[in-house]
Structure formats: C-alpha cells, structure tokens
Design a protein around this motif. Structure first.
Motif, mmCIF file in Angstrom:
data_model
loop_
_atom_site.group_PDB
_atom_site.id
_atom_site.type_symbol
_atom_site.label_atom_id
_atom_site.label_comp_id
_atom_site.label_asym_id
_atom_site.label_seq_id
_atom_site.Cartn_x
_atom_site.Cartn_y
_atom_site.Cartn_z
ATOM 1 N N GLU A 144 0.805 -1.219 0.000
ATOM 2 C CA GLU A 144 0.000 0.000 0.000
ATOM 3 C C GLU A 144 0.840 1.271 0.000
ATOM 4 O O GLU A 144 0.308 2.361 -0.186
ATOM 5 N N ASP A 145 2.153 1.140 0.189
ATOM 6 C CA ASP A 145 3.045 2.300 0.231
ATOM 7 C C ASP A 145 3.995 2.255 -0.970
ATOM 8 O O ASP A 145 4.993 1.530 -0.953
ATOM 9 N N PRO A 146 3.708 3.008 -2.027
ATOM 10 C CA PRO A 146 4.548 2.953 -3.223
ATOM 11 C C PRO A 146 5.992 3.390 -2.984
ATOM 12 O O PRO A 146 6.873 3.062 -3.774
ATOM 13 N N ASP A 147 6.257 4.117 -1.898
ATOM 14 C CA ASP A 147 7.616 4.556 -1.593
ATOM 15 C C ASP A 147 8.378 3.588 -0.698
ATOM 16 O O ASP A 147 9.521 3.846 -0.333
ATOM 17 N N SER A 148 7.762 2.455 -0.333
ATOM 18 C CA SER A 148 8.400 1.509 0.591
ATOM 19 C C SER A 148 9.642 0.866 0.003
ATOM 20 O O SER A 148 10.535 0.463 0.751
ATOM 21 N N GLY A 149 9.694 0.738 -1.312
ATOM 22 C CA GLY A 149 10.811 0.054 -1.948
ATOM 23 C C GLY A 149 10.494 -1.389 -2.319
ATOM 24 O O GLY A 149 11.253 -2.027 -3.030
ATOM 25 N N LEU A 150 9.377 -1.915 -1.842
ATOM 26 C CA LEU A 150 8.984 -3.270 -2.205
ATOM 27 C C LEU A 150 8.442 -3.244 -3.631
ATOM 28 O O LEU A 150 7.494 -2.532 -3.932
ATOM 29 N N LEU A 151 9.062 -4.036 -4.506
ATOM 30 C CA LEU A 151 8.628 -4.114 -5.906
ATOM 31 C C LEU A 151 7.576 -5.195 -6.106
ATOM 32 O O LEU A 151 6.712 -5.074 -6.964
ATOM 33 N N GLY A 152 7.666 -6.269 -5.335
ATOM 34 C CA GLY A 152 6.736 -7.380 -5.457
ATOM 35 C C GLY A 152 7.155 -8.517 -4.557
ATOM 36 O O GLY A 152 8.233 -8.483 -3.948
ATOM 37 N N TYR A 153 6.309 -9.543 -4.494
ATOM 38 C CA TYR A 153 6.613 -10.688 -3.638
ATOM 39 C C TYR A 153 5.792 -11.892 -4.068
ATOM 40 O O TYR A 153 4.795 -11.768 -4.770
ATOM 41 N N GLU A 154 6.233 -13.043 -3.629
ATOM 42 C CA GLU A 154 5.538 -14.305 -3.833
ATOM 43 C C GLU A 154 5.580 -15.065 -2.509
ATOM 44 O O GLU A 154 6.626 -15.112 -1.861
ATOM 45 N N PHE A 155 4.459 -15.653 -2.106
ATOM 46 C CA PHE A 155 4.437 -16.544 -0.951
ATOM 47 C C PHE A 155 4.605 -17.970 -1.454
ATOM 48 O O PHE A 155 3.956 -18.382 -2.420
ATOM 49 N N LEU A 156 5.465 -18.718 -0.805
ATOM 50 C CA LEU A 156 5.742 -20.099 -1.181
ATOM 51 C C LEU A 156 5.740 -20.977 0.072
ATOM 52 O O LEU A 156 5.721 -20.475 1.194
#
Length: 171
Positions: free
Chosen positions: A50-62
């Motif tokens: 929800e925070d575009p400035d967080s630095g998180l580009l994406g993720y996958e749960f495995l």
C-alpha cells in the motif's frame, strides 16, 4: 488465472534486491506459538504494498517442507533495512513479539532470511501466470536473439535493449 502468452523476461533499471524470509514449524503441535508468526507476514506485505515509496517491488508466498516463506523484490537494500527497523511499521513490533516468544520456547518455531543484492539477473517465463521478477518489475517479450539464458545474462536482463521493452508491467 490469466496466463501470459509467449516467452517473456523482466526488465528493470537500478539496484535490485532479492530477499527470502521464512519460518520453520519445529513443533507442529504448537500452533499457539507459530500461528502468530505465520499471520504476521501477510499483514506486513499488505502494509508495504500500500506504500509505493516503501521500496517493495513485489513478492511471492511459497511453501516448502519446512514451512512458509516469501520471496521479496526490493528497489534497494537501504529501503529493506529502513522497513525492518522502523518502529512505526509492522515489522519491528512483530520481531519484538517473536523474540519474546522465542526466549520462552526456542524450539517451537524458527525464522530465517537471506538477502541478495543482484548485479545482473536473467529470467524466462513461458506460458505462466504473471509471477517472479517480471511481475515485480516489467514484463518484456523475448525476441529470437535473446532466447538463450546465456545471452540474457551476458547482456544483463535488468537492462535489456530498448527494442525489447515492449510489454508493460502487469497490474
């Protein structure tokens, strides 16, 4: 589930950090100890997404035989570290709770992480749903010249030529 047709790879300019984080269910009969740890991660991912400035580009749960984990893609190591240490965000309080529980029951649940700062990366996805690096960065079609992994890696798939930068990042 929408399948991305054809052969695609990713395109991204800038620092790229791949972060693996997970937990192990060391005592599966103690859900009272591992469920709070298990449910903390999705809340953190929502907060970051929800925070575009967080630095998180994406993720996958495995999930593997030891337990769940997440593969996360970050725009910089500094942003990852900033999130991990921010007292106003969800991670720091969750880490404090985990440490308190782990002191009382060190054998019940384990946590782990690995951080990779990526200089060059190559990826290939054929007929799959959007996932991994292309989902976290930008999806680009692979032309005939770049069908070989060796070529994509040699040229640095994070900085493909402009002629390959045709597809947009999936929503």
């Amino acid at each position: 589930m929408k399948i991305t047709p054809g052969r695609v790879t990713h395109q991204y300019d800038g620092e790229l950090v791949v972060f693996h984080i997970g937990m192990t269910f060391n005592q599966w009969w103690r859900p009272d100890l591992y469920l709070p740890v298990f449910f903390a991660m999705p809340a953190m991912m929502r907060e970051l997404a929800e925070d575009p400035d967080s630095g998180l580009l994406g993720y996958e749960f495995l999930f593997n035989r030891r337990g769940p984990f997440a593969v996360q893609y970050w725009s910089s190591a500094e942003k990852l570290y900033a999130y991990a240490s921010a007292g106003s965000m969800s991670h720091r309080p969750a880490w404090t709770r985990f440490n308190a529980m782990a002191r009382k029951h060190p054998e019940a649940v384990g946590v782990w992480h690995e951080t990779f700062v990526v200089e060059r990366a190559e990826s290939m996805f054929v007929g799959t749903p959007s996932m991994g690096l292309p989902k976290a960065t930008k999806t680009v079609s692979v032309d005939k010249r770049h069908h070989r992994a060796r070529t994509r890696l040699a040229e640095g798939a994070t900085t493909l030529p402009a002629s390959l930068q045709t597809a947009e990042r999936p929503a």
